[in-house]
Design a protein around this motif. Sequence first.
Motif, PDB file in Angstrom:
ATOM      1  N   ALA A 302       0.835  -1.201   0.000  1.00  0.00           N
ATOM      2  CA  ALA A 302       0.000   0.000   0.000  1.00  0.00           C
ATOM      3  C   ALA A 302       0.870   1.252   0.000  1.00  0.00           C
ATOM      4  N   ALA A 303       1.950   1.235   0.780  1.00  0.00           N
ATOM      5  CA  ALA A 303       2.867   2.383   0.804  1.00  0.00           C
ATOM      6  C   ALA A 303       3.560   2.549  -0.545  1.00  0.00           C
ATOM      7  N   ILE A 304       3.951   1.443  -1.154  1.00  0.00           N
ATOM      8  CA  ILE A 304       4.591   1.509  -2.477  1.00  0.00           C
ATOM      9  C   ILE A 304       3.629   2.118  -3.494  1.00  0.00           C
ATOM     10  N   THR A 406      -2.645   2.387   4.262  1.00  0.00           N
ATOM     11  CA  THR A 406      -1.403   3.114   4.565  1.00  0.00           C
ATOM     12  C   THR A 406      -1.479   4.502   3.915  1.00  0.00           C
ATOM     13  N   ARG A 407      -0.966   5.509   4.641  1.00  0.00           N
ATOM     14  CA  ARG A 407      -0.916   6.872   4.124  1.00  0.00           C
ATOM     15  C   ARG A 407       0.540   7.306   4.004  1.00  0.00           C
ATOM     16  N   VAL A 422      -3.781   4.655   0.534  1.00  0.00           N
ATOM     17  CA  VAL A 422      -4.171   3.474  -0.246  1.00  0.00           C
ATOM     18  C   VAL A 422      -4.788   2.457   0.700  1.00  0.00           C
ATOM     19  N   VAL A 423      -5.998   2.042   0.386  1.00  0.00           N
ATOM     20  CA  VAL A 423      -6.713   1.060   1.210  1.00  0.00           C
ATOM     21  C   VAL A 423      -6.476  -0.353   0.684  1.00  0.00           C
ATOM     22  N   HIS A 424      -6.599  -0.521  -0.617  1.00  0.00           N
ATOM     23  CA  HIS A 424      -6.396  -1.828  -1.241  1.00  0.00           C
ATOM     24  C   HIS A 424      -5.232  -1.726  -2.219  1.00  0.00           C
TER      25      HIS A 424
END
Length: 487
Positions: A302-304, A406-407, A422-424
Amino acid sequence: MTTPDITAVSAIVNTGRPATDPDGPTGKLATWVAKTKLEDVPAKTRERARHLILDGIACALVGAQLPVSRTGVEGITALDDSGSAEIIGWGGLTTSAPSAAMLNSSFIQGFELDDFHPTAPLHSNSIILPAMLGAASRIGKVTGADFLLGAILGYETGPRVGMALGGLDMLSRGWHSGTVFGPLASAAAAGKLYGLDAAGFEDAFGIGATQACGLMSAQFESMVKRMQHGFASRNGLTGAALAAVGYVGIKRVFEREYGGYLAAFGEGHHPDATQIYADLGTFWETDRITVKAYSAMGLLHAAIDAALELRAEGVKPDEVESIEIDMPEAAYGHGGWKAERPMEPIGAQMNVAYAVAVALLDGNVLIDQFTANRINSDEVWNLIDRTTTRHEATYDELPVEQRLTTRVAITLTDGSVQDKTVVHPRGTGDRALTNAEIVEKYRNLTHSVISANRQSAIESAVLDLDNMADISALVALLTPTVRAAVD
């Protein structure tokens, strides 16, 4: 002393015996696995499973000649130099079935490119495929249809057992979750090849469960993280092989109050045994398994994605003043730790600050991002040193399917802030890689390590697995030596 005919012994033992308590969690799972036939599986799920297998094979071919893999092969074959089980990508080198399971698993796990389950973290292919290949080397003829069914039953078993233990909670507690859940998955897969009945599966699960293990501290600088799923693969294979000759395992292993699998691993954390058998045969966990788009630990994806989106919108690394990353508990504990030089590839693939840095700089997080030169690059560490990671507790309260949220927030040198949540991540939910994208990933990963003809032959064989008379034809394509993916 003569070697017993395992197939003959199994035929005597597996006579349709029921599980000890067919209505208990262990019995329900054992009964379902024993009775399920390939035609019971929806066509869409069978198709997805073939593509999952292809992805696992791609990862194994890439991982077979990595430096860490060569060290593993040297050590294991020095200890165990007998047996007929072949090692993927090593030109006919053989060892015992349990040792081959460990090594072949370590190749699949070798570059952090393999599948994961989003709510019950385990790398299914690295557990299931090596166990079945090990079993096949001892059983004899195994059809492609039986191999496919075994894989699906493993794909179904591992996540359900993991969700019964709280899934992501196991990572937060420091367990290497996949190696705790994994022996049950490999016991299901290998046990199907051995033809176990419900009582036999109950024994195999009991033997596999008592060997469950794995510390997540393996992620920092050790090599052993690459092989820990191999321990799970070996342990489930051992459980299935013992059960096939009538060796009795722990009965009702999931529901035992004293020393049971859920009681011991879930102590104080409210395990839910109903997750083991909920919707068996109607909801297919196989369809939820995530095929990775990036060569990094799954909870970092999600971080990527957030970093790549910010890059696409014009964020330039040389204009970054600081980076803040907010993560849920499991992702933060697993990947939010402070990176320090020197760092090994295994650590880089587990660290969110590193993954975000190379995503911003390179626009990708694949093999090239984890070479020694890239890991030691000053421009990468310039961004890492500007990064702060935080545990965002509100993310832990989200529905379970949203707990990868993740933000990433980037403050630029002009004082402005750009952020993405990003949630998914790509690969999960409605962003799952399509079957066509999995084939593309297979081709992109393997073109540099095997010939075009061999690449095409493997792809055709796996995608037509149902019609393969004997998987020895596939094994023959997997075992010739592969070229090294990295120096």
